[in-house]
Motif scaffolding. Structure first.
Motif, mmCIF file in Angstrom:
data_model
loop_
_atom_site.group_PDB
_atom_site.id
_atom_site.type_symbol
_atom_site.label_atom_id
_atom_site.label_comp_id
_atom_site.label_asym_id
_atom_site.label_seq_id
_atom_site.Cartn_x
_atom_site.Cartn_y
_atom_site.Cartn_z
ATOM 1 N N LEU A 123 0.847 -1.201 0.000
ATOM 2 C CA LEU A 123 0.000 0.000 0.000
ATOM 3 C C LEU A 123 0.878 1.246 0.000
ATOM 4 O O LEU A 123 0.630 2.212 -0.716
ATOM 5 C CB LEU A 123 -0.942 0.003 1.215
ATOM 6 N N LEU A 154 -11.883 4.919 -2.330
ATOM 7 C CA LEU A 154 -10.451 4.851 -2.049
ATOM 8 C C LEU A 154 -9.965 3.395 -2.116
ATOM 9 O O LEU A 154 -8.954 3.087 -2.749
ATOM 10 C CB LEU A 154 -10.171 5.440 -0.662
ATOM 11 N N GLY A 155 -10.728 2.507 -1.487
ATOM 12 C CA GLY A 155 -10.335 1.097 -1.468
ATOM 13 C C GLY A 155 -10.312 0.492 -2.858
ATOM 14 O O GLY A 155 -9.422 -0.296 -3.192
ATOM 15 N N ASP A 156 -11.279 0.881 -3.661
ATOM 16 C CA ASP A 156 -11.354 0.399 -5.038
ATOM 17 C C ASP A 156 -10.099 0.809 -5.809
ATOM 18 O O ASP A 156 -9.471 0.005 -6.496
ATOM 19 C CB ASP A 156 -12.613 0.995 -5.686
ATOM 20 N N LEU A 158 -7.219 1.701 -4.529
ATOM 21 C CA LEU A 158 -6.054 1.019 -3.958
ATOM 22 C C LEU A 158 -5.961 -0.417 -4.479
ATOM 23 O O LEU A 158 -4.884 -0.881 -4.859
ATOM 24 C CB LEU A 158 -6.140 1.008 -2.424
ATOM 25 N N ALA A 159 -7.115 -1.093 -4.517
ATOM 26 C CA ALA A 159 -7.119 -2.485 -4.979
ATOM 27 C C ALA A 159 -6.653 -2.574 -6.430
ATOM 28 O O ALA A 159 -5.901 -3.478 -6.803
ATOM 29 C CB ALA A 159 -8.512 -3.088 -4.817
ATOM 30 N N VAL A 162 -2.955 -2.065 -6.457
ATOM 31 C CA VAL A 162 -2.268 -3.260 -5.948
ATOM 32 C C VAL A 162 -2.249 -4.352 -7.012
ATOM 33 O O VAL A 162 -1.253 -5.039 -7.213
ATOM 34 C CB VAL A 162 -2.936 -3.767 -4.650
ATOM 35 N N VAL B 51 -9.612 -10.019 -3.826
ATOM 36 C CA VAL B 51 -9.167 -8.629 -3.839
ATOM 37 C C VAL B 51 -10.291 -7.706 -4.289
ATOM 38 O O VAL B 51 -10.426 -6.597 -3.808
ATOM 39 C CB VAL B 51 -7.930 -8.477 -4.761
ATOM 40 N N THR B 56 -12.450 -6.026 1.027
ATOM 41 C CA THR B 56 -11.070 -5.665 0.746
ATOM 42 C C THR B 56 -10.927 -4.158 0.573
ATOM 43 O O THR B 56 -9.996 -3.547 1.075
ATOM 44 C CB THR B 56 -10.587 -6.367 -0.536
ATOM 45 N N TYR B 57 -11.880 -3.558 -0.161
ATOM 46 C CA TYR B 57 -11.839 -2.109 -0.362
ATOM 47 C C TYR B 57 -11.813 -1.391 0.990
ATOM 48 O O TYR B 57 -11.017 -0.486 1.225
ATOM 49 C CB TYR B 57 -13.054 -1.624 -1.161
ATOM 50 N N LEU B 58 -12.713 -1.832 1.871
ATOM 51 C CA LEU B 58 -12.796 -1.178 3.178
ATOM 52 C C LEU B 58 -11.498 -1.384 3.959
ATOM 53 O O LEU B 58 -10.969 -0.457 4.566
ATOM 54 C CB LEU B 58 -13.981 -1.733 3.977
ATOM 55 N N ARG B 59 -10.985 -2.613 3.909
ATOM 56 C CA ARG B 59 -9.778 -2.868 4.672
ATOM 57 C C ARG B 59 -8.599 -2.067 4.128
ATOM 58 O O ARG B 59 -7.801 -1.517 4.869
ATOM 59 C CB ARG B 59 -9.445 -4.362 4.698
ATOM 60 N N PHE B 60 -8.499 -2.004 2.806
ATOM 61 C CA PHE B 60 -7.429 -1.209 2.194
ATOM 62 C C PHE B 60 -7.551 0.253 2.598
ATOM 63 O O PHE B 60 -6.574 0.918 2.920
ATOM 64 C CB PHE B 60 -7.484 -1.333 0.666
ATOM 65 N N ALA B 61 -8.793 0.756 2.556
ATOM 66 C CA ALA B 61 -9.008 2.159 2.906
ATOM 67 C C ALA B 61 -8.610 2.418 4.355
ATOM 68 O O ALA B 61 -7.933 3.407 4.661
ATOM 69 C CB ALA B 61 -10.469 2.533 2.667
ATOM 70 N N CYS B 64 -4.898 2.228 4.724
ATOM 71 C CA CYS B 64 -4.311 3.405 4.110
ATOM 72 C C CYS B 64 -4.401 4.591 5.052
ATOM 73 O O CYS B 64 -3.459 5.376 5.187
ATOM 74 C CB CYS B 64 -5.046 3.677 2.808
ATOM 75 N N LEU B 67 -1.651 4.443 7.591
ATOM 76 C CA LEU B 67 -0.260 4.595 7.164
ATOM 77 C C LEU B 67 0.251 5.991 7.509
ATOM 78 O O LEU B 67 -0.450 6.968 7.315
ATOM 79 C CB LEU B 67 -0.144 4.402 5.650
#
Lengths: 249, 141
Positions: A123, A154-156, A158-159, A162, B51, B56-61, B64, B67
């Motif tokens: 990330l 945002l998650g979309d 980022l995914a 990635v 993915v 996953t989107y929520l977890r990535f957000a 992030c 960070l």
């Protein structure tokens, strides 16, 4: 009684694993069938052979022992011939082919590398590469995390980033390591890892290969690289197919 | 050095990582019969499906947002040292996220399928943990 086949080697192989325990419960003793210049490493096939841990390990252990002292062409797990004569017939019919493969693979071993992403690190990496993502992340943070929809957006992104990074890394790992190997075989890409590549390496230059792996670990810190080897040359037993000469791009 | 360095965890612990080589690669001869591998096909699950999910989107957000960008690569984009430092500081160990998490699921599914077929077998860990720690130690030396 049908015959379970582990590997094919030269009959001059210095230390064939004769008498070793093979598949089955109790383990069937390993026997050697010789036909001219070739030998097959076999045992009686158990009545009910299934891909159980014990039998998978027995198969691998026989291959490891055979590969330690000389070259052996590993059979896929679960290869069963109706009887010994069928095995020696195959050796007689395809002598030239197997001898060529044994010569080509003599002194060589396989290393398999699998890699997955370290989530936080990847990330970080994709954010570092995209001002757009950083701006979006900043806005999200200022808004105290943002709404559900903001998070999804945002998650979309980022995914997607990635995923793009996955493709890049899948190509980068073989690119970094291929120069110190004889051949590269890319395995199925989507079974719990983003990189799954086997390399055919000279037994004498294994240290060089492993040093290259360490350099790759340093230059790709967002990847967790798992090295397995030395292995029998599973991916390189046939000259065609997915194998490719390392030098030929 | 005469001994070829062994990189596997040895025996059972490394079986999972090379399983697909043992059952899917190696020499195949037409005149022989291949034992059916029912129960192992489950390995073909495409983990990357995981993915592309809302979870996953929520977890990535969330990840992030946690960070530390000020300390991170924002001021000097792409600086590898910075990424390296964060990796070394423990991300390797604790952030088992989408990808390795999915791998865990696959291995669990595999284990389950195998258990159903052979209840008598004692199963070992799906993936070797030790080599990672050992590797990290080597890096420090």
């Amino acid at each position: 009684m049908s015959t379970y086949v582990y590997a094919i080697s030269a009959s001059s192989h210095p230390a064939l694993p004769d008498g070793m325990g093979g598949v089955g419960d109790p383990p069937q003793p390993v026997r050697i069938l010789k036909e001219g210049d070739l030998a097959a490493i076999v045992s009686d096939a158990p009545e009910e052979l299934r891909p159980k841990r014990r039998d998978l390990l027995a198969h691998q252990n026989v291959l490891a022992k055979a590969g330690r002292a000389g070259c052996a062409l590993p059979m896929r797990f679960g290869s069963v011939a109706p009887n010994d004569a069928t095995v020696t017939d195959v050796l007689a019919e395809r002598t030239e082919h197997y001898q060529e493969r044994l010569r080509a693979l003599d002194g060589k071993i396989e290393y398999n590398i699998k890699a997955s992403h370290v989530e936080e690190a990847v990330l970080h990496r994709v954010m570092a590469q995209s001002p757009e993502l950083r701006a979006l992340a900043d806005a999200s943070r200022m808004a105290g995390g943002g709404s559900f929809d903001d998070k999804i957006r945002l998650g979309d992104m980022l995914a997607a980033a990635v995923k793009a990074q996955e493709a890049e890394d899948a190509a980068e790992v073989p690119r970094l390591l291929a120069p110190v190997t004889h051949a590269v075989s890319v395995g199925p890409a989507s079974t719990g890892w983003l990189v799954n590549v086997s390399f055919l390496v000279d037994g004498d230059s294994a240290g060089q290969f492993l040093a290259a792996v360490e350099r790759a670990r340093t230059s790709l810190p967002h990847l967790e690289l798992r090295v397995n080897g030395p292995l029998p040359p599973f991916c390189f037993v046939e000259p065609t197919g997915t194998t490719a000469s390392a030098g030929a791009e | 050095m005469t001994v070829v360095p062994q990189q596997t965890g040895g025996g059972a612990s490394s079986l999972y990582d090379v399983l697909e080589l043992v059952v899917d690669r190696g020499l195949v001869i037409d005149a022989f019969v291949q034992v059916s591998l029912v129960g192992i096909e489950i390995l073909e699950i495409d983990v990357r499906v995981a993915v592309a999910s809302v979870d996953t989107y929520l977890r990535f957000a969330e990840a992030c947002n946690r960070l530390d960008l000020e300390a991170g690569p924002r001021k000097s984009p792409g600086l590898p040292d910075m990424v390296g430092e964060i990796t070394e500081s423990g991300a390797r160990g604790k952030s088992k996220g989408a990808l390795s998490g999915a791998s865990q699921t696959v291995s669990d599914a595999f284990k389950q399928a195998r258990d159903e077929r052979s209840g008598d077998e004692a199963e070992a860990e799906p993936r070797p943990r030790k080599p990672t720690a050992a590797r990290r130690k080597e890096e420090q030396e």
